[in-house]
Write an enzyme that holds these catalytic residues in place. Structure first.
Site, short mmCIF file in Angstrom:
data_model
loop_
_atom_site.label_atom_id
_atom_site.label_comp_id
_atom_site.label_asym_id
_atom_site.label_seq_id
_atom_site.Cartn_x
_atom_site.Cartn_y
_atom_site.Cartn_z
N HIS A 120 0.82 12.82 -6.97
CA HIS A 120 0.36 11.96 -5.89
C HIS A 120 1.32 10.78 -5.68
O HIS A 120 0.92 9.66 -5.37
CB HIS A 120 -1.06 11.45 -6.16
CG HIS A 120 -1.92 11.37 -4.94
ND1 HIS A 120 -2.83 12.34 -4.60
CD2 HIS A 120 -2.01 10.44 -3.95
CE1 HIS A 120 -3.45 12.00 -3.47
NE2 HIS A 120 -2.96 10.85 -3.05
N TYR A 139 0.85 -1.21 0.00
CA TYR A 139 0.00 0.00 0.00
C TYR A 139 0.88 1.26 0.00
O TYR A 139 0.61 2.22 -0.72
CB TYR A 139 -0.94 -0.01 1.21
CG TYR A 139 -1.52 1.35 1.52
CD1 TYR A 139 -2.48 1.93 0.69
CD2 TYR A 139 -1.07 2.08 2.63
CE1 TYR A 139 -2.99 3.20 0.96
CE2 TYR A 139 -1.58 3.35 2.91
CZ TYR A 139 -2.53 3.91 2.07
OH TYR A 139 -3.01 5.16 2.34
N THR A 174 -6.05 18.80 -1.46
CA THR A 174 -5.60 17.86 -2.50
C THR A 174 -6.63 17.84 -3.62
O THR A 174 -7.80 17.55 -3.39
CB THR A 174 -5.41 16.46 -1.88
OG1 THR A 174 -4.42 16.57 -0.86
CG2 THR A 174 -4.96 15.45 -2.91
N GLN A 181 -4.36 18.52 5.76
CA GLN A 181 -4.71 18.23 4.36
C GLN A 181 -6.16 17.82 4.25
O GLN A 181 -6.66 17.00 5.02
CB GLN A 181 -3.82 17.09 3.83
CG GLN A 181 -4.18 16.62 2.43
CD GLN A 181 -5.07 15.39 2.43
OE1 GLN A 181 -4.91 14.51 3.28
NE2 GLN A 181 -6.01 15.33 1.49
N ARG A 190 0.55 7.67 -7.78
CA ARG A 190 -0.52 6.81 -7.28
C ARG A 190 -1.86 7.11 -7.94
O ARG A 190 -2.87 6.49 -7.61
CB ARG A 190 -0.68 6.99 -5.77
CG ARG A 190 0.51 6.53 -5.00
CD ARG A 190 0.54 7.06 -3.59
NE ARG A 190 -0.32 6.37 -2.66
CZ ARG A 190 -0.04 5.23 -2.06
NH1 ARG A 190 1.11 4.63 -2.31
NH2 ARG A 190 -0.86 4.67 -1.21
N LYS A 233 -2.74 20.91 -3.83
CA LYS A 233 -1.75 19.86 -4.09
C LYS A 233 -2.24 18.96 -5.22
O LYS A 233 -3.37 18.45 -5.15
CB LYS A 233 -1.55 19.04 -2.81
CG LYS A 233 -0.73 17.78 -2.96
CD LYS A 233 -0.44 17.18 -1.60
CE LYS A 233 0.28 15.87 -1.66
NZ LYS A 233 -0.58 14.74 -2.03
N ARG A 281 -4.70 0.87 -8.28
CA ARG A 281 -3.38 0.39 -7.81
C ARG A 281 -3.43 -1.14 -7.81
O ARG A 281 -4.08 -1.74 -6.96
CB ARG A 281 -3.10 0.95 -6.42
CG ARG A 281 -3.04 2.47 -6.49
CD ARG A 281 -2.80 3.13 -5.17
NE ARG A 281 -3.18 4.53 -5.29
CZ ARG A 281 -3.70 5.26 -4.30
NH1 ARG A 281 -3.88 4.73 -3.12
NH2 ARG A 281 -4.01 6.52 -4.50
C1 LIG Z 1 0.92 5.54 1.49
C2 LIG Z 1 0.58 6.88 0.94
C3 LIG Z 1 -0.59 7.51 1.37
C4 LIG Z 1 -0.88 8.79 0.88
N1 LIG Z 1 -1.99 9.44 1.36
C5 LIG Z 1 -2.23 10.71 0.96
C6 LIG Z 1 -3.30 11.44 1.53
O1 LIG Z 1 -4.00 10.97 2.42
N2 LIG Z 1 -3.52 12.70 1.07
C7 LIG Z 1 -2.74 13.27 0.09
O2 LIG Z 1 -2.98 14.41 -0.29
N3 LIG Z 1 -1.71 12.60 -0.44
C8 LIG Z 1 -1.42 11.35 -0.03
N4 LIG Z 1 -0.34 10.69 -0.54
C9 LIG Z 1 0.55 11.37 -1.51
C10 LIG Z 1 1.67 12.07 -0.77
O3 LIG Z 1 1.20 13.18 -0.03
C11 LIG Z 1 2.75 12.60 -1.74
O4 LIG Z 1 2.14 13.33 -2.77
C12 LIG Z 1 3.59 11.47 -2.35
O5 LIG Z 1 3.78 10.43 -1.43
C13 LIG Z 1 4.95 12.03 -2.78
O6 LIG Z 1 5.74 11.05 -3.35
P1 LIG Z 1 6.85 10.20 -2.55
O7 LIG Z 1 6.09 9.17 -1.76
O8 LIG Z 1 7.66 9.60 -3.64
O9 LIG Z 1 7.61 11.15 -1.65
C14 LIG Z 1 -0.01 9.41 -0.06
C15 LIG Z 1 1.14 8.76 -0.46
C16 LIG Z 1 1.46 7.52 0.04
C17 LIG Z 1 2.74 6.86 -0.39
#
Ligand SMILES: Cc1cc2nc3c(=O)[nH]c(=O)nc-3n(C[C@H](O)[C@H](O)[C@H](O)COP(=O)(O)O)c2cc1C
Length: 401
Positions: free
Chosen positions: A288, A34, A165, A137, A291, A264, A174
């Site tokens: 993101h 995840y 976001t 957020q 993702r 974001k 995913r």
């Molecule tokens: C496990 C996971 C959960 C995430 N959950 C959120 C979230 O709840 N809200 C959000 O705006 N971004 C979420 N993101 C995106 C992160 O804020 C961020 O954009 C991203 O992880 C940046 O890339 P990096 O993991 O390579 O540093 C999530 C990312 C991951 C890996």
């Protein structure tokens, strides 16, 4: 552990990727995937990292760099480093009360922590654990009453910055989560396999389901009927994402939030200009973490044109693929005022809790210090594209074709 003369002992993590490996061993596979995984074929996820690797720093020597200051000013705050712990959902499933642990580590390092809407620890619990309030957020949600309630809660604990976001109008697939039966209705066999996966990780069971309770969604309780279980929560979240959202919804949030507002999920200069028109204080150039939509550009590739378009009018932040302090310096050189890290802190907290996150931030600080010195800088004030090796390429063409 067996000693191998051709390998390091491997008992002391040195980098973010070492923490990734420790997290892989400690977490049930379904949770590790995840965090680690991305959307579809994970092309963008890989590109976030590999494109950053291909950006080269320009080493210059014999400049007096005896006093170096890595701090920066972001949205009215002085950060000890241009690094922010970005919003990561379900944090409290990775380690006991992980949002609290990570927020404390961030505070010790002098950088902000962004509390995700879908955190296990609610914003009040995180705020109580530290002196400086977390940033908050929010997603653009169908249920305005609920969104407003969350804004009031963030305001009540003194959150100075709201990160809205905006790249989740629909949810990208995913495949790792599908394969692990984390999404969809699991078959009996899938349920057994998931149970066995959990049973094989007793250290995690002790830390999280036993000592880390309650495993509910701290920001959703009371506001969302039935959001106490993961399935009910997922149903509710799916229902909240609204493909009809527009910049008018950002304007609505702007009206209901008195602090600084950052959106974001911007990946295009045209959208960056629209964000500017919507009255935000900043944007996060983000896909993101790879993702959402796959096959979109890496953030390091998208950043320069966006910074050129709006960088002198609003604050441009960026995230995606940051694994080292050198990556931080590269992103700042390409126009980001600071970066958000996601997986880096998630792996660290999963592996070693607060101490892990503190260590990762300390390693990044040390990397940044060396990178500043050997690019001839004493602070971030002078870090721009001239700090990158361009081999005669015109400005903006920093990545090889
Ligand atoms: C496990 C996971 C959960 C995430 N959950 C959120 C979230 O709840 N809200 C959000 O705006 N971004 C979420 N993101 C995106 C992160 O804020 C961020 O954009 C991203 O992880 C940046 O890339 P990096 O993991 O390579 O540093 C999530 C990312 C991951 C890996």
């Amino acid at each position: 552990m067996r000693f191998r003369a051709d390998r390091p002992l491997g008992v002391a993590p040195a980098t973010v990727l070492d923490y990734r490996e420790l997290a892989r061993r400690r977490l049930p596979r379904q949770l590790f995937d995840y965090i680690d995984g991305g959307a579809y074929e994970e092309t963008t996820l890989r590109a976030n990292v590999s494109d950053l690797e291909r950006v080269l720093l320009r080493q210059v020597v014999m400049r007096d760099v005896s006093t170096r200051d890595p701090s920066v000013e972001v949205l009215g705050q002085r950060l000890a480093l241009p690094v922010i712990l970005g919003p990561v959902g379900l944090g409290g499933m990775f380690a006991r009360r992980a949002e609290v642990q990570a927020a404390r580590a961030a505070e010790a390092a002098g950088v902000p922590f962004v509390e995700s809407t879908v955190s296990i620890c609610g914003i009040e619990e995180v705020a109580r654990a530290k002196q400086t309030p977390p940033w908050f957020q929010l997603y653009v949600m169908r249920d305005r009453g609920y969104a407003e309630d969350l804004l009031r809660r963030a305001e009540a604990v003194g959150s100075p910055v709201l990160v809205l976001t905006i790249d989740l109008a629909v949810v990208g697939a995913r495949h790792r989560d599908t394969r692990n039966a984390v999404v969809g209705a699991p078959s009996t066999w899938a349920k057994i396999a998931r149970g066995l996966d959990i049973a094989a990780h007793p250290a995690w069971i002790r830390d999280v389901p036993v000592n880390g309770k309650p495993l509910t969604f701290g920001n959703l309780e009371n506001a969302v009927p039935g959001a106490r279980t993961p399935d009910a929560f997922k149903e509710w979240v799916d229902d909240q994402f609204d493909p009809s959202v527009t910049w008018d919804d950002v304007a609505w949030v702007r009206e209901h939030w008195n602090g600084r507002l950052v959106v974001k999920g911007v990946l295009d200069p045209e959208d960056a200009r629209m964000a500017l028109d919507a009255g935000v204080d900043g944007i996060v150039v983000s896909n993101h973490g790879g993702r959402q939509l796959d096959s979109v550009p890496s953030t390091v590739r998208a950043l320069p044109a966006i910074a050129d378009a709006v960088g002198d009018q609003i604050e441009v932040l960026a995230d995606g693929g940051i694994r080292t302090g050198l990556d931080v310096v590269k992103m700042v050189a390409l126009g980001a005022r600071a970066v958000l890290i996601g997986r880096a802190w998630a792996w660290a907290v999963a592996a070693r809790g607060e101490a892990g996150v503190r260590h990762v931030l300390e390693v990044m600080r040390a990397d940044i210090d060396v990178a500043l010195a050997l690019t001839g800088q004493t602070s971030f004030a002078g870090v721009d594209r001239s700090a990158l090796y361009q081999a005669g390429a015109p400005a903006g063409q920093i990545l090889p074709a």
